[in-house]
Design an enzyme around this catalytic site. Structure first.
Site, PDB file in Angstrom:
ATOM      1  N   ASP A  43       1.152  -1.051  -0.153  1.00  0.00           N
ATOM      2  CA  ASP A  43       0.170   0.520   0.048  1.00  0.00           C
ATOM      3  C   ASP A  43       0.771   1.425   0.291  1.00  0.00           C
ATOM      4  O   ASP A  43       0.497   2.419   0.287  1.00  0.00           O
ATOM      5  CB  ASP A  43      -1.344  -0.401   1.234  1.00  0.00           C
ATOM      6  CG  ASP A  43      -0.310   0.528   2.995  1.00  0.00           C
ATOM      7  OD1 ASP A  43       0.442  -0.387   2.624  1.00  0.00           O
ATOM      8  OD2 ASP A  43      -1.508  -0.080   3.514  1.00  0.00           O
TER       9      ASP A  43
ATOM     10  N   GLU B 147       8.539  -4.125  11.027  1.00  0.00           N
ATOM     11  CA  GLU B 147       9.623  -2.375  10.121  1.00  0.00           C
ATOM     12  C   GLU B 147       9.787  -1.511  11.586  1.00  0.00           C
ATOM     13  O   GLU B 147       8.248  -1.878  12.429  1.00  0.00           O
ATOM     14  CB  GLU B 147       7.780  -1.482   9.783  1.00  0.00           C
ATOM     15  CG  GLU B 147       8.243  -0.354   8.662  1.00  0.00           C
ATOM     16  CD  GLU B 147       7.809  -0.548   8.107  1.00  0.00           C
ATOM     17  OE1 GLU B 147       6.447  -1.224   7.281  1.00  0.00           O
ATOM     18  OE2 GLU B 147       7.440   0.712   7.368  1.00  0.00           O
TER      19      GLU B 147
HETATM   20  O1  KIV Z   1       3.498  -0.765   1.813  1.00  0.00           O
HETATM   21  C1  KIV Z   1       4.889  -1.200   1.683  1.00  0.00           C
HETATM   22  O2  KIV Z   1       5.780  -0.935   0.547  1.00  0.00           O
HETATM   23  C2  KIV Z   1       5.117  -2.338   2.816  1.00  0.00           C
HETATM   24  C3  KIV Z   1       6.267  -3.081   3.269  1.00  0.00           C
HETATM   25  C4  KIV Z   1       6.764  -1.359   3.442  1.00  0.00           C
HETATM   26  C5  KIV Z   1       6.686  -3.478   4.255  1.00  0.00           C
HETATM   27  O3  KIV Z   1       4.368  -2.536   3.571  1.00  0.00           O
END
Ligand code: KIV
Length: 294
Positions: free
Chosen positions: A48, A194
């Protein structure tokens, strides 16, 4: 025909069992997916983050299941036409369940996850710990592999008071370990960590038998993920501490576009060999014989 890496195969990829770290990168369209495949990544995340790096929003809260399905379809079509002669497996495609697509009822969560699978994903990712267990269990029960996401969960930006590193205090670190164990017990095949301290990421990684995939979580995870536009230096406005840029495509692209603009303005583009031409006979019937550049 080339097959894809599967969720059960990813599930067994613990570094402590002697396995190579997993490589995941985001992609949002067909050319991005083909590049990631040719580079040999294990997983593509249709994140997202598309909201921020492609669609120009300030956070990830603005995108919908329809948006994610649209980009997932493009990634799946890109992989379908990717180099058929490579011997390596194709990457597993994981699509993000966007904010509010799994926060109401398990039935909604299953239906939204199914939309992403029908669009071409082989698994979905969702953010949050023990609060999300009923949704995770429901999606897993519907035979859809689920990747968890703990720590700095961008969909909670307002609740967290910004994009802040999580798990810095004793209680918060222990809560992350408990959340990871709960996600594993609920059936997640892997967990993104994260924005957590390296030491905490190692504690979580040691505590679970499913692989952890870190972003801003240090080298102790079972894999790493970065955003496509960050790795390639397409996004140059912000450089988080955890990003390593492997190219400077923003500068290269601006320079190329400026060279194109200059050539158009000076008449250097297009050249005769970049243009279509009549045969001499047809040109003559049109009275064009002998014109310059013919
Ligand atoms: O949406 C995304 O790019 C993510 C990553 C940062 C893990 O969730």
């Amino acid at each position: 025909m080339r097959t894809s890496l599967t969720a059960p195969a990813v599930r067994s990829r613990k570094v402590r069992d002697g396995r190579e770290p997993l490589v995941m990168v985001t992609a949002y369209d067909a050319p991005g997916a083909r590049m990631a495949d040719e580079a040999g990544v294990d997983l593509i995340l249709v994140g997202d983050s598309v909201a921020m790096v492609v669609l120009g929003y300030d956070d990830t809260l603005q995108v919908t299941v329809e948006d994610l399905a649209h980009h997932t379809g493009a990634v799946a079509r890109g992989l379908a036409t990717s180099d058929p002669d490579r011997s390596e497996k194709k990457p597993l495609v994981v699509a993000d369940l966007p904010w509010m697509s799994y926060h109401t009822t398990p039935v909604d969560a299953i239906q939204n996850a199914a939309s992403l699978i029908r669009a071409g994903a082989q698994a979905v990712k969702l953010e949050g710990g023990r609060k999300r267990l009923p949704m995770i269990e429901a999606i897993v029960d519907a035979e859809i592999p689920v990747m968890g996401h703990l720590g700095l969960t961008p969909q909670s930006v307002h609740a967290m008071g910004g994009f802040k590193v999580q798990g810095r205090e004793h209680q918060a670190a222990m809560a992350l370990v408990a959340d990871a164990k709960a996600l594993e017990a609920a059936g997640c095949f892997s967990i993104v960590l994260e924005g957590v301290p390296d030491e905490v990421a190692r504690m979580v990684t040691d505590a679970v038998d499913v692989p952890t995939i870190g972003i801003g979580a240090g080298p102790g995870c079972d894999g790493q993920v970065l955003v496509f536009h960050d790795v390639l230096g397409i996004e140059d406005r912000i450089l988080p501490k955890f990003v390593r840029r492997y190219a400077d495509l923003k500068s290269a692209s601006v320079a190329a576009l400026a060279a194109y603009a200059a050539d158009v303005r000076t008449g250097a583009f297009p050249a005769a060999e970049e243009s279509y031409h009549l045969t001499a006979e047809v040109a003559e019937t049109l009275g064009l014989y002998g014109r310059p550049d013919r």
